[in-house]
Design a protein around this motif. Structure first.
Motif, mmCIF file in Angstrom:
data_model
loop_
_atom_site.group_PDB
_atom_site.id
_atom_site.type_symbol
_atom_site.label_atom_id
_atom_site.label_comp_id
_atom_site.label_asym_id
_atom_site.label_seq_id
_atom_site.Cartn_x
_atom_site.Cartn_y
_atom_site.Cartn_z
ATOM 1 N N THR A 87 0.834 -1.214 0.000
ATOM 2 C CA THR A 87 0.000 0.000 0.000
ATOM 3 C C THR A 87 0.865 1.259 0.000
ATOM 4 O O THR A 87 0.604 2.194 -0.772
ATOM 5 C CB THR A 87 -0.940 -0.001 1.218
ATOM 6 O OG1 THR A 87 -1.796 -1.145 1.125
ATOM 7 C CG2 THR A 87 -1.778 1.263 1.283
ATOM 8 N N ASP A 91 0.890 3.989 -3.000
ATOM 9 C CA ASP A 91 0.540 5.375 -2.674
ATOM 10 C C ASP A 91 1.686 6.350 -2.922
ATOM 11 O O ASP A 91 1.445 7.515 -3.239
ATOM 12 C CB ASP A 91 0.084 5.479 -1.217
ATOM 13 C CG ASP A 91 -1.291 4.888 -0.995
ATOM 14 O OD1 ASP A 91 -2.029 4.654 -1.969
ATOM 15 O OD2 ASP A 91 -1.626 4.638 0.188
ATOM 16 N N THR A 95 -1.535 7.524 -8.211
ATOM 17 C CA THR A 95 -2.848 7.945 -7.741
ATOM 18 C C THR A 95 -3.844 7.688 -8.863
ATOM 19 O O THR A 95 -3.563 8.028 -10.006
ATOM 20 C CB THR A 95 -2.862 9.457 -7.412
ATOM 21 O OG1 THR A 95 -1.875 9.717 -6.427
ATOM 22 C CG2 THR A 95 -4.221 9.894 -6.893
ATOM 23 N N ASP A 100 -5.818 2.284 -7.042
ATOM 24 C CA ASP A 100 -6.774 1.765 -6.056
ATOM 25 C C ASP A 100 -7.077 0.293 -6.306
ATOM 26 O O ASP A 100 -7.186 -0.497 -5.370
ATOM 27 C CB ASP A 100 -8.068 2.583 -6.087
ATOM 28 C CG ASP A 100 -7.878 4.002 -5.569
ATOM 29 O OD1 ASP A 100 -6.886 4.269 -4.859
ATOM 30 O OD2 ASP A 100 -8.740 4.852 -5.889
#
Length: 129
Positions: A87, A91, A95, A100
């Motif tokens: 994660t 990140d 983006t 996601d």
């Protein structure tokens, strides 16, 4: 501002950045390094194809990702750490909707692998026959 994952070069950046952190991690690095040994280039190539297939829908990966993980000496904490690093890596680099999606797919995979490993361990201790 970071852009979304959009091509194989983005996948390679994600995979290379992630695994360079994993290799040095105190909790999971040893497990990966012992299992993979000197086959890191081969493993990274496989991971490029896996994520390219999952995220870009360019079908370059074939195979079953779970069997090589079945006998690993891992617990829930190891999967949590894997997900934490994954994660943070996503990140820090990207983006957008595919970023996601990568995190969601990573989370689903970590949970499934953890459950399957626990299941196989339980079955080995309590066979039906």
């Amino acid at each position: 501002m970071n852009k979304d994952i959009s091509n194989i070069e983005d996948i390679k950046l994600l995979v290379n950045t992630f695994y360079s952190t994993v290799q040095k991690d105190e909790l999971i690095g040893t497990i990966f390094n012992e299992k993979i040994g000197d086959r890191w280039p081969e493993h990274l190539e496989k991971m490029y194809r896996f994520w390219q297939t999952i995220l870009l829908e360019e079908h370059t990966y074939s195979g079953s990702p779970f069997p090589p993980h079945k006998q690993l000496p891992v617990e829930k904490e190891h999967f949590n750490r894997w997900m934490e690093i994954f994660t943070k890596t996503v990140d820090s680099l990207f983006t957008g909707s595919l970023a996601d999606e990568a995190k969601l797919r990573g989370q689903n995979m970590a949970e499934m692998f953890n459950h399957k490993i626990e299941y196989f361990r339980h079955e080995a201790k309590h066979p039906l026959l």
